[in-house]
Write an enzyme that holds these catalytic residues in place. Structure first.
Site, short mmCIF file in Angstrom:
data_model
loop_
_atom_site.label_atom_id
_atom_site.label_comp_id
_atom_site.label_asym_id
_atom_site.label_seq_id
_atom_site.Cartn_x
_atom_site.Cartn_y
_atom_site.Cartn_z
N GLN A 31 -11.60 -47.25 -0.12
CA GLN A 31 -12.29 -47.91 -1.23
C GLN A 31 -11.44 -47.81 -2.49
O GLN A 31 -10.87 -46.75 -2.78
CB GLN A 31 -13.66 -47.27 -1.50
CG GLN A 31 -14.45 -47.96 -2.59
CD GLN A 31 -15.77 -47.28 -2.88
OE1 GLN A 31 -15.85 -46.40 -3.74
NE2 GLN A 31 -16.82 -47.63 -2.14
N ASP A 85 -20.71 -44.92 1.25
CA ASP A 85 -20.49 -45.23 -0.17
C ASP A 85 -20.94 -44.10 -1.09
O ASP A 85 -20.63 -44.11 -2.27
CB ASP A 85 -21.22 -46.53 -0.54
CG ASP A 85 -20.73 -47.14 -1.84
OD1 ASP A 85 -19.54 -46.97 -2.17
OD2 ASP A 85 -21.54 -47.78 -2.54
N SER A 114 -17.64 -49.48 -7.70
CA SER A 114 -16.88 -49.78 -6.49
C SER A 114 -16.38 -51.22 -6.57
O SER A 114 -17.15 -52.13 -6.90
CB SER A 114 -17.75 -49.61 -5.24
OG SER A 114 -18.27 -48.29 -5.17
#
Length: 284
Positions: free
Chosen positions: A277, A203, A227
């Site tokens: 993502q 991430d 996110s």
């Protein structure tokens, strides 16, 4: 094991908190909310506690609310299916009774099969690059004190970006980023932990790939970034103490959302994991 790495490992190894419930503490990394990678890694660890003889091969999760880094997180695991080869788990992460993340994980027993993979792209040797922490120290005098602490702090995951951008003077670039990552110090021989650590690290600096073509960075005023979801597929075994190349691109941005993809390769060119993502990249 380095102390900073030991703390991260302890953060990921959750405490049982009732039947198929696990409690995880939160870590303050200086961000406004709990780091999304932490919640992803802990959710995967919670699900893994309920599966024997199989390792996670894919995970799909949605971030529902910002997490409070001063509160513990409750992870509820739901046993969706246990088949002969695959097992599926659903995980719900809650704080103060409210869901902050929901995700599904699939686990697969080891078996032989067809083999092919994408070729590893060209990238400079990690030993020739500076770490994010070193770049942070070079820029420390130019940023506010609170941000200075974030940029220069010791960290368990070392990240060495390829051709890093100055966040104070962002420029338009192609939607592509690369960085080498590894965990500092030795780690236990636990493949579940290594998967959770890679999930945690995946991430970092991911959504910024979709900002590259627009000449903005996380330091731009009026930019709202977050996110929205995260997926990861584990293809082959790896160790987090070894250098992994994180090669990322963003094929699309529209409607205030940026889409990002990533591949992890070891130094032998073996593709070990892939990620996607979608992120909120809203200009107020």
């Amino acid at each position: 094991m380095l102390e900073v790495t030991k703390k991260l490992v302890e953060l990921l190894y959750l405490s049982p908190n009732g039947d198929d419930h696990y409690r995880g503490d939160s870590q303050d990394l200086g961000f406004p909310h709990v780091f999304g990678g932490q919640v992803l890694g802990q959710a995967l660890m919670a699900a893994s506690h309920t599966v024997e003889g199989r390792l996670c091969h894919s995970m799909h999760a949605y971030f529902l609310r910002p997490g409070n880094q001063h509160m513990p997180i409750d992870y509820e695991v739901q046993r969706v299916r246990d088949g002969r080869s695959f097992a599926v788990r659903r995980v719900i992460a809650r704080q103060d009774g409210k869901e902050i993340l929901t995700g599904s994980m699939s686990f697969h027993a080891t078996e032989e099969g067809f083999e092919h993979q994408a070729e590893m792209p060209d990238a400079p040797d990690p030993e020739t690059l500076r770490s994010e922490q070193e770049w942070g120290k070079l820029m420390a005098s130019q940023v506010p004190e609170k941000l200075r602490e974030i940029m220069t702090r010791d960290r368990p995951i070392e990240i060495r970006p390829v051709n890093p951008m100055n966040p104070l003077q962002p420029e338009k670039r192609p939607p592509h980023k690369q960085s080498w990552i590894r965990a500092l110090g030795s780690l236990p021989d636990d493949p579940v932990l290594h998967r959770c650590l890679l999930t945690y690290a995946s991430d970092f600096s991911f959504l910024g790939t979709s900002l590259n073509p627009h000449g903005v960075s996380f330091m731009n005023k009026g930019l709202q970034i977050a996110s929205l979801d995260h997926a990861i597929w584990f293809h082959r075994d790896f160790r987090m103490e070894d250098w992994l190349l994180y090669d990322k691109d963003s094929p699309s941005a529209s409607s205030g959302r940026g889409f990002n993809r990533g591949n992890f390769f070891n130094q032998d060119g073996v593709l070990v994991a892939s990620t996607t993502q979608e992120a909120l990249i809203r200009q107020r």
